[in-house]
Design an enzyme around this catalytic site. Sequence first.
Site, short mmCIF file in Angstrom:
data_model
loop_
_atom_site.label_atom_id
_atom_site.label_comp_id
_atom_site.label_asym_id
_atom_site.label_seq_id
_atom_site.Cartn_x
_atom_site.Cartn_y
_atom_site.Cartn_z
N ARG A 72 0.81 -1.21 0.00
CA ARG A 72 0.00 0.00 0.00
C ARG A 72 0.85 1.27 0.00
O ARG A 72 0.46 2.28 -0.58
CB ARG A 72 -0.93 0.01 1.20
CG ARG A 72 -2.19 -0.81 0.93
CD ARG A 72 -3.18 -0.42 1.95
NE ARG A 72 -4.56 -0.38 1.86
CZ ARG A 72 -5.38 -0.11 0.86
NH1 ARG A 72 -4.95 0.13 -0.31
NH2 ARG A 72 -6.66 -0.06 1.02
N LEU A 100 -6.76 6.62 1.17
CA LEU A 100 -5.47 7.20 0.79
C LEU A 100 -4.58 7.34 2.02
O LEU A 100 -5.05 7.73 3.10
CB LEU A 100 -5.68 8.56 0.14
CG LEU A 100 -6.45 8.52 -1.19
CD1 LEU A 100 -6.88 9.93 -1.59
CD2 LEU A 100 -5.61 7.88 -2.28
N ASN A 112 -14.30 14.88 -0.02
CA ASN A 112 -15.03 13.63 -0.22
C ASN A 112 -16.49 13.84 0.13
O ASN A 112 -16.85 14.76 0.87
CB ASN A 112 -14.44 12.54 0.68
CG ASN A 112 -15.02 11.17 0.42
OD1 ASN A 112 -15.34 10.81 -0.71
ND2 ASN A 112 -15.16 10.38 1.47
N THR A 113 -17.33 12.96 -0.40
CA THR A 113 -18.73 12.91 0.00
C THR A 113 -19.00 11.55 0.63
O THR A 113 -18.41 10.55 0.22
CB THR A 113 -19.67 13.18 -1.19
OG1 THR A 113 -21.02 13.13 -0.74
CG2 THR A 113 -19.48 12.18 -2.30
N HIS A 114 -19.89 11.54 1.62
CA HIS A 114 -20.17 10.31 2.35
C HIS A 114 -21.67 10.19 2.58
O HIS A 114 -22.31 11.17 2.98
CB HIS A 114 -19.43 10.33 3.70
CG HIS A 114 -19.62 9.08 4.48
ND1 HIS A 114 -18.98 7.90 4.15
CD2 HIS A 114 -20.40 8.81 5.56
CE1 HIS A 114 -19.35 6.96 5.01
NE2 HIS A 114 -20.20 7.49 5.86
N ASP A 146 -8.90 13.64 5.83
CA ASP A 146 -7.73 13.65 6.69
C ASP A 146 -7.19 12.22 6.76
O ASP A 146 -7.54 11.39 5.92
CB ASP A 146 -8.03 14.25 8.07
CG ASP A 146 -9.03 13.43 8.88
OD1 ASP A 146 -9.39 12.30 8.47
OD2 ASP A 146 -9.46 13.92 9.94
N GLY A 148 -7.80 9.85 8.84
CA GLY A 148 -8.74 8.84 9.32
C GLY A 148 -9.69 8.42 8.21
O GLY A 148 -9.59 8.85 7.06
N ASP A 150 -13.25 8.89 7.03
CA ASP A 150 -14.44 9.75 7.15
C ASP A 150 -14.42 10.57 8.44
O ASP A 150 -15.46 10.75 9.09
CB ASP A 150 -15.72 8.91 7.05
CG ASP A 150 -15.83 8.19 5.71
OD1 ASP A 150 -15.45 8.79 4.69
OD2 ASP A 150 -16.28 7.04 5.68
#
Length: 195
Positions: A72, A100, A112-114, A146, A148, A150
Amino acid sequence: MAMTSSSEAPPARLVVLASGAGSTLQAILDDPLLAPLVVAVGTDVPDCVAMSRAARVGVPTFAVPLAEHPDRGAWNDAIGAAIAGWRPDLVVLAGFMRVLGQQVVRRFRIVNTHPALLPAFPGAHAVRDALAYGVKITGVTVHWVDEGVDTGPILAQAAVAVADGDDEPALRARVQAVEKPLFVQTIRRLCGETL
């Protein structure tokens, strides 16, 4: 209304990352203010539909499959280098299903969207988790990425009611109907700010 005039800084450069069908990417490409800002679309899944959507409208694409790297860390280095080659002001995760690493997250501004009202139901199964928990309200969160999963600072949220008898596909469809316009609106706002 244009985002910039000739006396202002050049428009923001967006790199969008996607892993699947690309419906969120399509919402961005369909937006007349955002579409011209997308300089490239990247993926970890070379043959995903999202890449076809980008290619169809002439947006350059790139792929960095995890399987082509020994670990990774090497994959994160490679995708970071691929993103950097496009000199983005903002990286947009549009259904990108890989986490990431810090070497990427610290290098770029990433949004991002969640499909949940964070901090509730983080992770890849937010809609399923909301149904299993029995909530009456779920929703959508747009957030900075960041280190973490979400956990980044929240930029925007919108609520979606959970109907009696909802199953995962029905609730997901209603969440996505709210998610796409909220994400596009938030990206527009970010592009209008100094990145």
